[in-house]
Design a protein around this motif. Structure first.
Motif, PDB file in Angstrom:
ATOM      1  N   SER A   1      -9.094  -1.005  -3.875  1.00 33.56           N
ATOM      2  CA  SER A   1      -8.552  -2.075  -3.042  1.00 33.56           C
ATOM      3  C   SER A   1      -9.031  -3.430  -3.559  1.00 33.56           C
ATOM      4  CB  SER A   1      -9.019  -1.885  -1.600  1.00 33.56           C
ATOM      5  OG  SER A   1      -8.649  -2.982  -0.816  1.00 33.56           O
TER       6      SER A   1
ATOM      7  N   ASN B   1      -9.816  -5.951  -1.849  1.00 33.85           N
ATOM      8  CA  ASN B   1     -10.668  -6.615  -0.856  1.00 33.85           C
ATOM      9  C   ASN B   1     -12.101  -6.654  -1.272  1.00 33.85           C
ATOM     10  OD1 ASN B   1      -8.385  -6.944   0.599  1.00 33.85           O
ATOM     11  ND2 ASN B   1      -8.785  -5.267   1.979  1.00 33.85           N
TER      12      ASN B   1
ATOM     13  N   PRO C   1       0.806  -1.229   0.000  1.00 34.97           N
ATOM     14  CA  PRO C   1       0.000   0.000   0.000  1.00 34.97           C
ATOM     15  C   PRO C   1       0.839   1.279   0.000  1.00 34.97           C
ATOM     16  CG  PRO C   1      -0.770  -1.516   1.692  1.00 34.97           C
ATOM     17  CD  PRO C   1       0.482  -2.093   1.122  1.00 34.97           C
TER      18      PRO C   1
ATOM     19  N   VAL D   1      -7.948   4.702  -7.321  1.00 34.00           N
ATOM     20  CA  VAL D   1      -7.305   3.638  -6.569  1.00 34.00           C
ATOM     21  C   VAL D   1      -8.391   2.725  -6.023  1.00 34.00           C
ATOM     22  CG1 VAL D   1      -5.855   3.086  -4.565  1.00 34.00           C
ATOM     23  CG2 VAL D   1      -5.364   5.111  -5.958  1.00 34.00           C
TER      24      VAL D   1
ATOM     25  N   VAL E   1       1.555   2.256  -3.482  1.00 30.22           N
ATOM     26  CA  VAL E   1       0.365   2.789  -4.144  1.00 30.22           C
ATOM     27  C   VAL E   1       0.208   4.271  -3.821  1.00 30.22           C
ATOM     28  CG1 VAL E   1      -2.151   2.667  -4.268  1.00 30.22           C
ATOM     29  CG2 VAL E   1      -0.804   0.575  -4.138  1.00 30.22           C
TER      30      VAL E   1
END
Length: 53
Positions: free
Chosen positions: A51, A53, A30, A49, A33
């Protein structure tokens, strides 16, 4: 042995006809990023951006 060759810089007309409108970058950490996001925004790119998840 040459593994990579430099490409000649294309003319402005060639740049316009081959414009990239989308791309995907994948990072393992991360913190990377966050750094890349800041650089790309400073360069004027519109990015999002997301994630995994």
């Amino acid at each position: 042995m040459n593994w990579f060759k430099k490409k000649e810089k294309p003319s402005q007309e060639e740049n316009d006809s081959h414009a990239v409108t989308r791309g995907l970058l994948v990072f393992a950490h991360p913190t990377t990023v966050i750094s890349v996001e800041e650089i790309l925004r400073d360069e004027g790119y519109e990015i999002r951006v997301v994630s995994p998840n």
